[in-house]
Design a protein around this motif. Structure first.
Motif, mmCIF file in Angstrom:
data_model
loop_
_atom_site.group_PDB
_atom_site.id
_atom_site.type_symbol
_atom_site.label_atom_id
_atom_site.label_comp_id
_atom_site.label_asym_id
_atom_site.label_seq_id
_atom_site.Cartn_x
_atom_site.Cartn_y
_atom_site.Cartn_z
ATOM 1 N N LEU A 142 36.355 42.591 36.053
ATOM 2 C CA LEU A 142 36.358 43.650 37.215
ATOM 3 C C LEU A 142 36.179 44.895 37.122
ATOM 4 O O LEU A 142 37.295 45.530 36.299
ATOM 5 N N GLN A 152 34.658 47.045 42.247
ATOM 6 C CA GLN A 152 34.551 45.810 42.642
ATOM 7 C C GLN A 152 35.905 45.483 43.498
ATOM 8 O O GLN A 152 35.888 44.991 44.310
ATOM 9 N N GLN A 196 36.013 47.468 46.787
ATOM 10 C CA GLN A 196 34.997 46.652 47.571
ATOM 11 C C GLN A 196 35.874 45.505 48.185
ATOM 12 O O GLN A 196 35.910 45.008 49.325
ATOM 13 N N LEU A 206 32.988 37.502 49.127
ATOM 14 C CA LEU A 206 32.947 38.147 47.776
ATOM 15 C C LEU A 206 32.028 37.380 46.530
ATOM 16 O O LEU A 206 31.363 38.004 45.718
ATOM 17 N N ARG A 246 28.634 38.827 46.598
ATOM 18 C CA ARG A 246 28.673 40.225 46.118
ATOM 19 C C ARG A 246 28.699 40.104 44.612
ATOM 20 O O ARG A 246 28.966 41.137 43.830
ATOM 21 N N ILE A 254 31.666 39.115 42.941
ATOM 22 C CA ILE A 254 33.039 39.400 42.666
ATOM 23 C C ILE A 254 33.849 38.145 42.645
ATOM 24 O O ILE A 254 34.149 37.480 43.744
#
Length: 142
Positions: free
Chosen positions: A63, A67, A70, A102, A105, A107
Motif C-alpha cells: 500500500l 492508496q 484514497q 476499493l 481501484r 486497493i
C-alpha cells in the motif's frame, strides 16, 4: 499565471464528474449490498466478498500513502452517504460496498466481523473494513 487558471478550470469539471460517479457507485453498492443481505442466503453470495477476517501481510506492504488516503476518503464518503439513504445502510453494507469499490481501484482490503453478547437481543454483530492497519468503515463501533 494564465496556465494555472486554465488548468484549474479544466480539472474542476473532471474532478466533479469523478466525484458524482463515485457517489453513484457508492449508493448503488449500498443498495445492492442491502438487497443481498436481506433477500439472498449468505452462502449464495459470500464469494462476492472474498476472504473475511483474513489479513495478508504482503497486502499491507504494497500500500502506498496515496492508496491509504484514497481508501480513507472513500470510507468517509460511504459513511456520509449511508446516513442519507432511506434504507438501512449500517456497518455490513458499508463494509461490503467499500470492499467492492476499493477492489475495483486495486486497493486490497479486509472485512472483519465481530460479535458480542447483548443483553437485549442475545448477540450483537459489527462489521468493519480495513486497509492495511487503518479502519476505513465501522471505526466508531470498532
Amino acid at each position: 499565471m494564465a496556465a494555472q487558471y486554465y488548468t484549474h478550470n479544466i480539472m474542476s469539471p473532471i474532478r466533479s464528474l469523478k466525484t458524482m460517479i463515485l457517489r453513484a457507485e457508492i449508493i448503488l453498492g449500498l443498495m445492492f449490498a442491502r438487497v443481498l443481505i436481506k433477500l439472498v442466503p449468505f452462502r449464495w453470495w459470500k464469494r462476492l466478498l472474498g476472504p473475511i477476517d483474513s489479513q495478508s501481510h504482503s497486502d499491507q506492504q504494497r500500500l502506498s500513502a496515496k492508496q491509504i488516503k484514497q481508501a480513507s476518503d472513500i470510507g468517509r464518503m460511504i459513511k456520509r452517504l449511508a446516513r442519507k439513504q432511506k434504507f438501512e445502510a449500517v456497518c455490513f453494507p458499508q463494509a461490503i460496498t467499500g470492499r467492492w469499490i476499493l477492489k475495483r481501484r486495486g486497493i486490497p482490503s479486509n472485512i472483519l466481523i465481530g460479535s458480542r453478547k447483548d443483553p437485549g437481543t442475545g448477540m450483537a454483530f459489527h462489521a468493519w473494513l480495513k486497509v492495511g492497519d487503518q479502519v476505513v468503515t465501522g471505526q466508531h463501533e470498532y
